[in-house]
Write a protein that holds these residues in place. Structure first.
Motif, mmCIF file in Angstrom:
data_model
loop_
_atom_site.group_PDB
_atom_site.id
_atom_site.type_symbol
_atom_site.label_atom_id
_atom_site.label_comp_id
_atom_site.label_asym_id
_atom_site.label_seq_id
_atom_site.Cartn_x
_atom_site.Cartn_y
_atom_site.Cartn_z
ATOM 1 N N THR A 81 0.954 -1.122 -0.192
ATOM 2 C CA THR A 81 -0.043 0.049 0.184
ATOM 3 C C THR A 81 0.944 1.013 -0.045
ATOM 4 N N ILE A 82 0.695 2.074 -1.000
ATOM 5 C CA ILE A 82 1.284 3.501 -1.008
ATOM 6 C C ILE A 82 0.338 4.558 -1.027
ATOM 7 N N GLU A 83 0.810 5.626 -0.297
ATOM 8 C CA GLU A 83 -0.093 6.849 -0.508
ATOM 9 C C GLU A 83 0.456 7.955 -1.245
ATOM 10 N N VAL A 85 -0.061 12.168 -2.417
ATOM 11 C CA VAL A 85 -0.669 13.489 -2.034
ATOM 12 C C VAL A 85 -1.372 13.667 -3.621
ATOM 13 N N PRO A 86 -2.566 14.325 -3.763
ATOM 14 C CA PRO A 86 -3.358 14.451 -4.627
ATOM 15 C C PRO A 86 -2.669 15.151 -5.659
ATOM 16 N N GLY A 87 -2.541 14.848 -7.034
ATOM 17 C CA GLY A 87 -1.909 15.393 -8.440
ATOM 18 C C GLY A 87 -0.540 14.717 -8.495
ATOM 19 N N LYS A 88 -0.144 14.030 -7.488
ATOM 20 C CA LYS A 88 1.415 13.371 -7.697
ATOM 21 C C LYS A 88 1.251 11.957 -8.225
ATOM 22 N N ARG A 89 2.132 11.630 -9.337
ATOM 23 C CA ARG A 89 2.025 10.175 -9.825
ATOM 24 C C ARG A 89 3.163 9.504 -9.303
ATOM 25 N N LEU A 90 2.720 8.226 -8.969
ATOM 26 C CA LEU A 90 3.791 7.283 -8.217
ATOM 27 C C LEU A 90 3.858 5.956 -9.052
ATOM 28 N N LEU A 91 5.115 5.658 -9.197
ATOM 29 C CA LEU A 91 5.434 4.599 -10.244
ATOM 30 C C LEU A 91 5.655 3.173 -8.861
ATOM 31 N N LEU A 92 5.082 2.171 -8.864
ATOM 32 C CA LEU A 92 5.493 1.114 -7.887
ATOM 33 C C LEU A 92 5.773 -0.281 -8.846
ATOM 34 N N CYS A 94 5.970 -4.212 -8.430
ATOM 35 C CA CYS A 94 5.528 -5.411 -7.653
ATOM 36 C C CYS A 94 6.411 -6.486 -8.384
ATOM 37 N N PRO A 95 6.652 -7.456 -7.550
ATOM 38 C CA PRO A 95 7.248 -8.529 -8.065
ATOM 39 C C PRO A 95 6.778 -9.351 -9.372
ATOM 40 N N MET A 96 5.186 -9.365 -9.251
ATOM 41 C CA MET A 96 4.651 -10.049 -10.146
ATOM 42 C C MET A 96 3.776 -9.218 -11.261
ATOM 43 N N VAL A 97 3.424 -8.110 -10.695
ATOM 44 C CA VAL A 97 2.751 -6.938 -11.724
ATOM 45 C C VAL A 97 2.954 -5.839 -11.469
ATOM 46 N N GLN A 98 2.899 -4.906 -12.484
ATOM 47 C CA GLN A 98 3.285 -3.405 -12.144
ATOM 48 C C GLN A 98 1.882 -2.764 -11.829
ATOM 49 N N VAL A 99 1.900 -1.916 -10.905
ATOM 50 C CA VAL A 99 0.635 -1.314 -10.529
ATOM 51 C C VAL A 99 1.118 0.354 -10.965
ATOM 52 N N LEU A 100 0.664 0.979 -11.723
ATOM 53 C CA LEU A 100 0.643 2.518 -11.949
ATOM 54 C C LEU A 100 -0.633 3.352 -11.119
ATOM 55 N N ASN A 101 -0.082 4.031 -10.332
ATOM 56 C CA ASN A 101 -0.963 4.753 -9.395
ATOM 57 C C ASN A 101 -1.137 6.002 -9.752
#
Lengths: 101, 161
Positions: A81-83, A85-92, A94-101
């Motif tokens: 779980t990552i948090e 702030v509004p308007g900021k893009r984060l790239l995470l 993961c070992p199996m899949v990539q989640v773009l938030n």
């Protein structure tokens, strides 16, 4: 002994004497009942006991518990779980899949 | 339990179980049916039976079966239909007195509370000791004494009328 008790004592003697002269008139003898019972138990053999917790049952329960624990662990480990702030893009990553938030 | 062992169990306890139900129901056929059903249940459940407790279990099963099958029907208590006397009367007067006494007992037993009546009959007709009656009925000896005392009081009141 008072009169009341004396009466009961007489009654006890009388009733003992009276009922001792009688006997039960059974319509079926014990051997007749046994013959019927024997026929019934041959038709209906004794129930075989099945233990709820036989070895196979215990192994099955253990296997189910192991699978559930394993799946729960995998879910826990592959969740992040990552948090942001509004308007900021984060790239995470993961070992199996990539989640773009 | 093999069939042979079951037969030994039957031979040792069937008569006692049947009589215990008879003195409760006053009906020989009912007593025979319930006693037979009791042993059938023991046969079906034999794997979970402890042999040292089997006698108490037999009386308990018979008691439960009697309650569930017959007690609700509120049958009249016709004890002397199945409890018979050998005819040894010396004279017509003696026979008349005996028949009068039998009728009085019959009426009194029919009006008596079931618990008191069962204790009374097990004591008088079966000649059991209070401890033995307590075992058959699954109650304390004190309770047997109390029921017997009440039964005798009841009879005393009815027979003197």
């Amino acid at each position: 002994m008072n009169d009341k008790n004396l009466h009961i004592t007489n009654l006890e003697e009388n009733s003992n004497d009276f009922f001792s002269k009688g006997k039960i008139d059974w319509n079926k003898s014990e051997s007749e009942v046994w013959a019927e019972l024997e026929r019934k138990i041959n038709e209906k053999p004794a129930g075989k006991s099945v233990s709820m917790f036989s070895i196979v049952m215990k192994l099955s329960v253990a296997a189910v518990v192991a699978i559930l624990v394993g799946l729960s662990t995998l879910t826990f480990l592959y969740t992040k779980t990552i948090e942001s702030v509004p308007g900021k893009r984060l790239l995470l990553n993961c070992p199996m899949v990539q989640v773009l938030n | 339990m093999t069939q042979q062992e079951f037969k030994i169990l039957f031979e040792n306890h069937f008569a006692d179980v049947r009589k215990s139900v008879f003195y409760r129901s006053g009906d020989a056929d009912v007593a025979t049916d319930i006693a037979q059903e009791t042993f059938l249940k023991i046969w079906e459940k034999q794997s979970s039976i402890q042999t040292e407790k089997v006698k108490g279990l037999l009386f308990k099963i018979a008691n439960d079966l009697y309650i569930s099958h017959y007690r609700k029907e509120k049958r009249s208590f016709k004890f002397f239909n199945s409890f018979v006397f050998e005819n040894e009367m010396q004279s017509p007067e003696e026979e008349m007195t005996f028949n009068q006494l039998k009728e009085n007992y019959s009426n009194s037993l029919e009006k008596m509370n079931e618990k008191q009546r069962t204790v009374f009959l097990l004591s008088r007709a079966e000649n059991l000791k209070y401890a033995e009656i307590a075992e058959v009925l699954g109650i304390s000896v004190k309770a047997v004494e109390k029921r017997m005392k009440n039964a005798l009081e009841h009879l005393r009141n009815l027979l003197k009328q």
